[in-house]
Design a protein around this motif. Structure first.
Motif, PDB file in Angstrom:
ATOM      1  N   TYR A  59     -10.949  -5.111  -5.679  1.00  0.00           N
ATOM      2  CA  TYR A  59     -10.002  -4.003  -5.562  1.00  0.00           C
ATOM      3  C   TYR A  59     -10.683  -2.644  -5.721  1.00  0.00           C
ATOM      4  O   TYR A  59     -10.165  -1.633  -5.245  1.00  0.00           O
ATOM      5  CB  TYR A  59      -8.910  -4.149  -6.634  1.00  0.00           C
ATOM      6  CG  TYR A  59      -8.310  -5.530  -6.664  1.00  0.00           C
ATOM      7  CD1 TYR A  59      -7.467  -5.961  -5.641  1.00  0.00           C
ATOM      8  CD2 TYR A  59      -8.620  -6.428  -7.679  1.00  0.00           C
ATOM      9  CE1 TYR A  59      -6.930  -7.245  -5.650  1.00  0.00           C
ATOM     10  CE2 TYR A  59      -8.087  -7.709  -7.705  1.00  0.00           C
ATOM     11  CZ  TYR A  59      -7.252  -8.116  -6.688  1.00  0.00           C
ATOM     12  OH  TYR A  59      -6.731  -9.387  -6.692  1.00  0.00           O
ATOM     13  N   TRP A  60     -11.837  -2.649  -6.384  1.00  0.00           N
ATOM     14  CA  TRP A  60     -12.559  -1.418  -6.730  1.00  0.00           C
ATOM     15  C   TRP A  60     -14.038  -1.698  -6.427  1.00  0.00           C
ATOM     16  O   TRP A  60     -14.796  -2.061  -7.322  1.00  0.00           O
ATOM     17  CB  TRP A  60     -12.309  -1.126  -8.203  1.00  0.00           C
ATOM     18  CG  TRP A  60     -12.981   0.042  -8.811  1.00  0.00           C
ATOM     19  CD1 TRP A  60     -13.727   1.019  -8.209  1.00  0.00           C
ATOM     20  CD2 TRP A  60     -12.964   0.374 -10.213  1.00  0.00           C
ATOM     21  NE1 TRP A  60     -14.175   1.925  -9.135  1.00  0.00           N
ATOM     22  CE2 TRP A  60     -13.716   1.550 -10.361  1.00  0.00           C
ATOM     23  CE3 TRP A  60     -12.387  -0.219 -11.326  1.00  0.00           C
ATOM     24  CZ2 TRP A  60     -13.917   2.152 -11.614  1.00  0.00           C
ATOM     25  CZ3 TRP A  60     -12.578   0.364 -12.564  1.00  0.00           C
ATOM     26  CH2 TRP A  60     -13.324   1.544 -12.711  1.00  0.00           C
ATOM     27  N   ARG A 106      -4.461   2.112  -9.354  1.00  0.00           N
ATOM     28  CA  ARG A 106      -4.559   3.239  -8.411  1.00  0.00           C
ATOM     29  C   ARG A 106      -5.075   2.782  -7.047  1.00  0.00           C
ATOM     30  O   ARG A 106      -4.539   3.182  -6.006  1.00  0.00           O
ATOM     31  CB  ARG A 106      -5.488   4.313  -8.989  1.00  0.00           C
ATOM     32  CG  ARG A 106      -5.470   5.621  -8.218  1.00  0.00           C
ATOM     33  CD  ARG A 106      -6.347   6.659  -8.903  1.00  0.00           C
ATOM     34  NE  ARG A 106      -7.749   6.421  -8.616  1.00  0.00           N
ATOM     35  CZ  ARG A 106      -8.414   6.976  -7.593  1.00  0.00           C
ATOM     36  NH1 ARG A 106      -7.784   7.784  -6.747  1.00  0.00           N
ATOM     37  NH2 ARG A 106      -9.689   6.730  -7.404  1.00  0.00           N
ATOM     38  N   ARG A 107      -6.097   1.923  -7.056  1.00  0.00           N
ATOM     39  CA  ARG A 107      -6.665   1.468  -5.785  1.00  0.00           C
ATOM     40  C   ARG A 107      -5.655   0.610  -5.006  1.00  0.00           C
ATOM     41  O   ARG A 107      -5.547   0.724  -3.786  1.00  0.00           O
ATOM     42  CB  ARG A 107      -7.938   0.654  -6.052  1.00  0.00           C
ATOM     43  CG  ARG A 107      -9.104   1.445  -6.634  1.00  0.00           C
ATOM     44  CD  ARG A 107      -9.661   2.456  -5.653  1.00  0.00           C
ATOM     45  NE  ARG A 107     -10.767   3.210  -6.196  1.00  0.00           N
ATOM     46  CZ  ARG A 107     -12.033   3.117  -5.760  1.00  0.00           C
ATOM     47  NH1 ARG A 107     -12.337   2.284  -4.770  1.00  0.00           N
ATOM     48  NH2 ARG A 107     -12.974   3.861  -6.311  1.00  0.00           N
ATOM     49  N   SER A 154      -2.189   0.332  -5.465  1.00  0.00           N
ATOM     50  CA  SER A 154      -0.882   0.940  -5.169  1.00  0.00           C
ATOM     51  C   SER A 154      -0.981   2.284  -4.463  1.00  0.00           C
ATOM     52  O   SER A 154       0.024   2.797  -3.957  1.00  0.00           O
ATOM     53  CB  SER A 154      -0.092   1.134  -6.467  1.00  0.00           C
ATOM     54  OG  SER A 154      -0.637   2.201  -7.229  1.00  0.00           O
ATOM     55  N   GLU A 155      -2.200   2.881  -4.469  1.00  0.00           N
ATOM     56  CA  GLU A 155      -2.419   4.221  -3.932  1.00  0.00           C
ATOM     57  C   GLU A 155      -1.577   5.257  -4.660  1.00  0.00           C
ATOM     58  O   GLU A 155      -1.143   6.256  -4.080  1.00  0.00           O
ATOM     59  CB  GLU A 155      -2.157   4.256  -2.417  1.00  0.00           C
ATOM     60  CG  GLU A 155      -3.083   3.335  -1.636  1.00  0.00           C
ATOM     61  CD  GLU A 155      -2.878   3.424  -0.126  1.00  0.00           C
ATOM     62  OE1 GLU A 155      -1.786   3.888   0.292  1.00  0.00           O
ATOM     63  OE2 GLU A 155      -3.788   3.040   0.611  1.00  0.00           O
ATOM     64  N   ARG A 156      -1.345   4.973  -5.951  1.00  0.00           N
ATOM     65  CA  ARG A 156      -0.638   5.909  -6.815  1.00  0.00           C
ATOM     66  C   ARG A 156      -1.335   5.949  -8.177  1.00  0.00           C
ATOM     67  O   ARG A 156      -1.898   4.946  -8.614  1.00  0.00           O
ATOM     68  CB  ARG A 156       0.819   5.480  -7.009  1.00  0.00           C
ATOM     69  CG  ARG A 156       1.709   5.710  -5.811  1.00  0.00           C
ATOM     70  CD  ARG A 156       3.084   5.103  -5.995  1.00  0.00           C
ATOM     71  NE  ARG A 156       3.080   3.668  -5.733  1.00  0.00           N
ATOM     72  CZ  ARG A 156       4.154   2.885  -5.843  1.00  0.00           C
ATOM     73  NH1 ARG A 156       5.312   3.410  -6.244  1.00  0.00           N
ATOM     74  NH2 ARG A 156       4.079   1.603  -5.571  1.00  0.00           N
ATOM     75  N   SER A 157      -1.269   7.078  -8.857  1.00  0.00           N
ATOM     76  CA  SER A 157      -1.807   7.128 -10.205  1.00  0.00           C
ATOM     77  C   SER A 157      -0.980   6.221 -11.117  1.00  0.00           C
ATOM     78  O   SER A 157       0.155   5.848 -10.792  1.00  0.00           O
ATOM     79  CB  SER A 157      -1.781   8.563 -10.740  1.00  0.00           C
ATOM     80  OG  SER A 157      -0.439   8.965 -11.026  1.00  0.00           O
TER      81      SER A 157
END
Length: 385
Positions: free
Chosen positions: A106-107, A181-182, A184-187
């Motif tokens: 994921y990262w 974050r990666r 969901s593309e949200r903080s």
């Protein structure tokens, strides 16, 4: 409503029949003759999806001029980790994250420095070997997400991952948070607001909006406590708290409150915490809002290590970001799970009885876990069932 007045402390809120012992225990915490005597505090309890205790009392400030109200927020330190763990579990429930998968799936940048095989499960159970920062890290770096995430991605583990566990006191939130974050593309703060706190109407925030500042209670440092002695701490433990040094008054700064530090700067009411954990105690759903399935709750609470934690000095039975109740800090039932915060706050859930508890306060106690006020409230709740 005002339930009682004792020594000029007015106890506000509601208690369902049968839970009067919780109210009595809450009142007693304001009359303690030790260093844990309350200044301001709140406790809330759900059972099988119904609110059975919602109490608050005292003052938001040490001078005792500003009354604690139903919507008073307080920095809950590491109780925030429990909320972050639930956020990650929601992505597991959606099929977007697998605890058994490598973090690097994921990262990708995380694969540096020998970390390619570290799993999400190892990361969130404090086994990844990244309990603190190696490079000098002032507190201001915590307010720049890209800085801390890239620093952790480049850092080598302090031990062979999976061979020991030492509490990732502040890095946990950035590590788990970067996966969130990666994917969901949200903080983390936005994800919690949009996927958990918002739908549930739970007053819980990671990254506090300026409009909420007037509701925040000032933290009062412990009157006595264990403290951190660098001379006696193992390097793994020292790394978790010394770079940067964690001080009780950090939450007084607007910069800290505004930032997203998902291991330690959550701001919440007791009711807000109880609503989130109340959903998990109720099969994953509360008031028609489903956070996750019972199967995902079972995954979240599957123990990953029973070793003694190097920093904490006992066996916390780490699951996927929450701790199981082997030590009895959440009451008498071993199936209860949750997370505590420095100074005394906590949130926990017991699916077996449908019980969830949230507790916040501003007079910090001296320990990291096992605050006597919190333990007493937990036992009063379960004794009332």
């Amino acid at each position: 409503m005002t339930l009682a007045t004792h020594d000029e402390i007015r106890i506000h809120g509601t208690v369902a029949p049968g839970f009067e012992a919780v109210r009595d225990r809450f009142v007693a915490n304001f009359t303690r003759d030790d260093d844990s005597r309350e200044v301001g505090a709140a406790v809330a309890v759900y059972r099988h999806g119904s609110l059975v205790v919602d109490l608050w009392a005292g003052f938001r400030d040490e001078a005792r001029r500003e009354p604690w109200t139903a919507d008073t927020l307080v920095n809950v330190w590491s109780t925030t980790k429990g909320v972050t763990a639930i956020a990650l579990a929601r992505l597991v429930d959606q099929g977007k994250v697998d605890y058994a998968a490598p973090v690097a799936a994921y990262w990708p940048e995380f694969a540096q420095a020998g970390k390619a095989d570290i799993t999400v499960a190892q990361l969130v159970s404090h086994q990844a070997g990244l309990p603190g920062f190696v490079d000098p890290t002032p507190l201001s770096d915590f307010y720049d997400w890209e800085t801390v995430a890239s620093r952790l991605a480049a850092q080598a583990p302090m031990w062979e991952p999976g061979t020991k566990n030492s509490y990732h006191a502040m890095t946990y939130g950035f590590l788990a948070g970067e996966i969130i974050r990666r994917v969901s593309e949200r903080s983390v703060g936005r994800f919690v607001a949009e996927e958990i706190a918002g739908p549930l109407g739970a007053d819980v925030h990671i990254g506090l909006a300026e409009r909420d500042e007037p509701r925040v209670a000032a933290m009062i440092p412990p009157k006595a406590g264990e403290g951190f002695d660098p001379a006696t701490m193992p390097p793994e433990a020292l790394a978790a708290v010394a770079n940067p040094a964690m001080e009780p008054t950090i939450p007084h700064d607007r910069a800290w409150r505004a930032a997203e530090v998902p291991a330690g700067n959550g701001h919440a009411t007791a009711l807000g915490l109880a609503r989130i954990f109340g959903a998990l105690a109720n099969g994953g759903e509360l008031d028609g809002v489903r956070l996750m399935s019972p199967e995902t709750i079972a995954k979240l609470t599957t123990v990953q290590t029973r070793r003694e934690d190097v920093m904490l000095g006992f066996k916390p039975f780490w699951a996927h970001g929450v701790a199981l109740n082997d030590s009895g800090v959440f009451g008498p039932r071993p199936g209860t799970f949750g997370h505590s915060g420095w100074g005394g706050s906590f949130a926990c859930a017991d699916p077996g009885t449908g019980v969830a508890i949230g507790y916040v306060m501003n007079q910090m106690g001296g320990g990291l876990v096992g605050d006597p006020r919190a333990v007493g409230l937990c036992h009063a709740v379960f004794a009332s069932l």
